[in-house]
Design an enzyme around this catalytic site. Sequence first.
Site, PDB file in Angstrom:
ATOM      1  N   SER A  19       0.662  -1.386   0.111  1.00 15.51           N
ATOM      2  CA  SER A  19      -0.013   0.051  -0.010  1.00 15.51           C
ATOM      3  C   SER A  19       0.934   1.341  -0.120  1.00 15.51           C
ATOM      4  O   SER A  19       1.823   1.514   0.733  1.00 15.51           O
ATOM      5  CB  SER A  19      -0.913  -0.135   1.360  1.00 15.51           C
ATOM      6  N   LYS A  70     -13.640  -3.417   1.940  1.00 15.99           N
ATOM      7  CA  LYS A  70     -14.780  -2.315   1.580  1.00 15.99           C
ATOM      8  C   LYS A  70     -15.985  -2.788   1.850  1.00 15.99           C
ATOM      9  O   LYS A  70     -16.841  -1.661   2.396  1.00 15.99           O
ATOM     10  CB  LYS A  70     -14.389  -1.869   0.148  1.00 15.99           C
ATOM     11  N   ALA A 136     -15.457  -1.689  -8.504  1.00 16.73           N
ATOM     12  CA  ALA A 136     -14.553  -0.561  -8.673  1.00 16.73           C
ATOM     13  C   ALA A 136     -15.547   0.230  -9.656  1.00 16.73           C
ATOM     14  O   ALA A 136     -15.307   1.536  -9.134  1.00 16.73           O
ATOM     15  CB  ALA A 136     -13.309  -1.008  -9.621  1.00 16.73           C
ATOM     16  N   MET A 220      -7.952   2.741 -14.667  1.00 12.41           N
ATOM     17  CA  MET A 220      -7.999   2.899 -13.073  1.00 12.41           C
ATOM     18  C   MET A 220      -6.925   2.080 -12.543  1.00 12.41           C
ATOM     19  O   MET A 220      -6.586   2.339 -11.412  1.00 12.41           O
ATOM     20  CB  MET A 220      -9.277   2.425 -12.608  1.00 12.41           C
TER      21      MET A 220
HETATM   22  P1  ATR Z   1     -13.207  -5.081  -8.935  1.00 16.91           P
HETATM   23  O1  ATR Z   1     -13.482  -5.032  -7.554  1.00 16.91           O
HETATM   24  O2  ATR Z   1     -11.905  -4.924  -9.192  1.00 16.91           O
HETATM   25  O3  ATR Z   1     -14.297  -4.328  -9.618  1.00 16.91           O
HETATM   26  P2  ATR Z   1     -14.755  -7.298  -9.729  1.00 16.91           P
HETATM   27  O4  ATR Z   1     -16.032  -6.940  -9.055  1.00 16.91           O
HETATM   28  O5  ATR Z   1     -14.407  -8.794  -9.770  1.00 16.91           O
HETATM   29  O6  ATR Z   1     -13.482  -6.626  -9.320  1.00 16.91           O
HETATM   30  O7  ATR Z   1     -15.005  -7.131 -11.336  1.00 16.91           O
HETATM   31  C1  ATR Z   1     -13.979  -7.291 -12.210  1.00 16.91           C
HETATM   32  C2  ATR Z   1     -14.245  -6.508 -13.645  1.00 16.91           C
HETATM   33  O8  ATR Z   1     -13.589  -6.850 -14.757  1.00 16.91           O
HETATM   34  C3  ATR Z   1     -15.747  -7.333 -14.037  1.00 16.91           C
HETATM   35  O9  ATR Z   1     -16.416  -6.147 -14.850  1.00 16.91           O
HETATM   36  C4  ATR Z   1     -15.209  -8.288 -15.093  1.00 16.91           C
HETATM   37  O10 ATR Z   1     -16.052  -8.906 -16.044  1.00 16.91           O
HETATM   38  P3  ATR Z   1     -17.131  -9.842 -15.717  1.00 16.91           P
HETATM   39  O11 ATR Z   1     -18.460  -9.007 -14.881  1.00 16.91           O
HETATM   40  O12 ATR Z   1     -17.706  -9.991 -16.928  1.00 16.91           O
HETATM   41  O13 ATR Z   1     -16.347 -10.756 -15.099  1.00 16.91           O
HETATM   42  C5  ATR Z   1     -13.897  -7.436 -15.629  1.00 16.91           C
HETATM   43  N1  ATR Z   1     -12.857  -8.167 -16.192  1.00 16.91           N
HETATM   44  C6  ATR Z   1     -12.130  -8.892 -15.466  1.00 16.91           C
HETATM   45  N2  ATR Z   1     -10.976  -9.597 -16.439  1.00 16.91           N
HETATM   46  C7  ATR Z   1     -11.541  -9.421 -17.532  1.00 16.91           C
HETATM   47  C8  ATR Z   1     -10.977  -9.749 -18.993  1.00 16.91           C
HETATM   48  N3  ATR Z   1      -9.829 -10.564 -18.957  1.00 16.91           N
HETATM   49  N4  ATR Z   1     -11.777  -9.087 -19.935  1.00 16.91           N
HETATM   50  C9  ATR Z   1     -12.588  -8.501 -19.473  1.00 16.91           C
HETATM   51  N5  ATR Z   1     -13.220  -8.057 -18.578  1.00 16.91           N
HETATM   52  C10 ATR Z   1     -12.520  -8.477 -17.525  1.00 16.91           C
END
Ligand code: ATR
Length: 277
Positions: A19, A70, A136, A220
């Site tokens: 962090s 969170k 996020a 982000m």
């Molecule tokens: P965070 O808290 O970081 O937002 P999360 O709730 O697990 O973590 O969400 C991750 C996001 O990244 C989601 O929108 C996920 O898409 P899905 O909802 O379809 O799972 C997206 N994501 C993660 N890996 C991805 C990849 N390789 N290609 C496209 N989208 C991805």
Amino acid sequence: MPNITIDRYAVMGNPITHSKSPQIHQQFAAQTRQQLSYEKIQVETDDFSDAVARFQQNNGKGLNITVPLKEHAFKIANQLTERARRAGAVNTLILNATNNYTGDNTDGIGLVRDLMQNHDTELANKDILILGAGGAVRGILEPFIQQRPDRLLIANRTLQRAEDLAEDFSDIFHIETSEYTALEGLQFDIIINGTSASLSGDLPPLPEKLLKNTSTAYDMMYGKEDTPFMLWAKQNNATKILDGLGMLVEQAAESFYCWRHIRPDTKPVITSIRRNM
Ligand code: ATR
């Protein structure tokens, strides 16, 4: 053992080793001449509410909360700000008195300030595309909507998650939703990558010509190297290509303001954190 006669602050999460929050807040404190300490504390999920109570009893005045706590912080807060309520997650706790905590979420305003103040990018009347529909993205929507964009479209691999998000905000804004393939032929002023795809070196499958002549691309995520999304933005001639380091410092500044009612100057801190990455 920290000095418990001065106001204590900390970030709680798991893992917490990497962090940057202590570095950031210590610089804010020095710059604004505030007497305080700021630590990082690794906390197991089961112990979270006890850890917060112990910290509060030992002169703890405020906490930043990070992954995976969170949503837990959201549950233990006695009062929530509107932006935290909408986010469904709390990244800032103001410890008022024993077992009385106010939960806030400064992530979204951090991103909005980084775009608007540090990079001269207005959001009002703009066409904005947000990639991803996880926690996020939920965390940033309320402050984005406050800026009254012309169009806000959420594209996600799993369409249903984007639709659920849009539904949750439907009382304040009409958010459009899409799968990546259906973005073909559309163009945007600003594209925000809120997916975690960069973590695994991936990029959502984006069509060409998604960017207008003068477009901003914002990931982000941040790191020493450009993310796959930033490389894509370069290949597609984005005018501004930004990573999430400014957002990190700006969300911290907003938390600092919530606790100390004084706004630090973020620019020198962004520069210093970037230099030490
Ligand atoms: P965070 O808290 O970081 O937002 P999360 O709730 O697990 O973590 O969400 C991750 C996001 O990244 C989601 O929108 C996920 O898409 P899905 O909802 O379809 O799972 C997206 N994501 C993660 N890996 C991805 C990849 N390789 N290609 C496209 N989208 C991805």
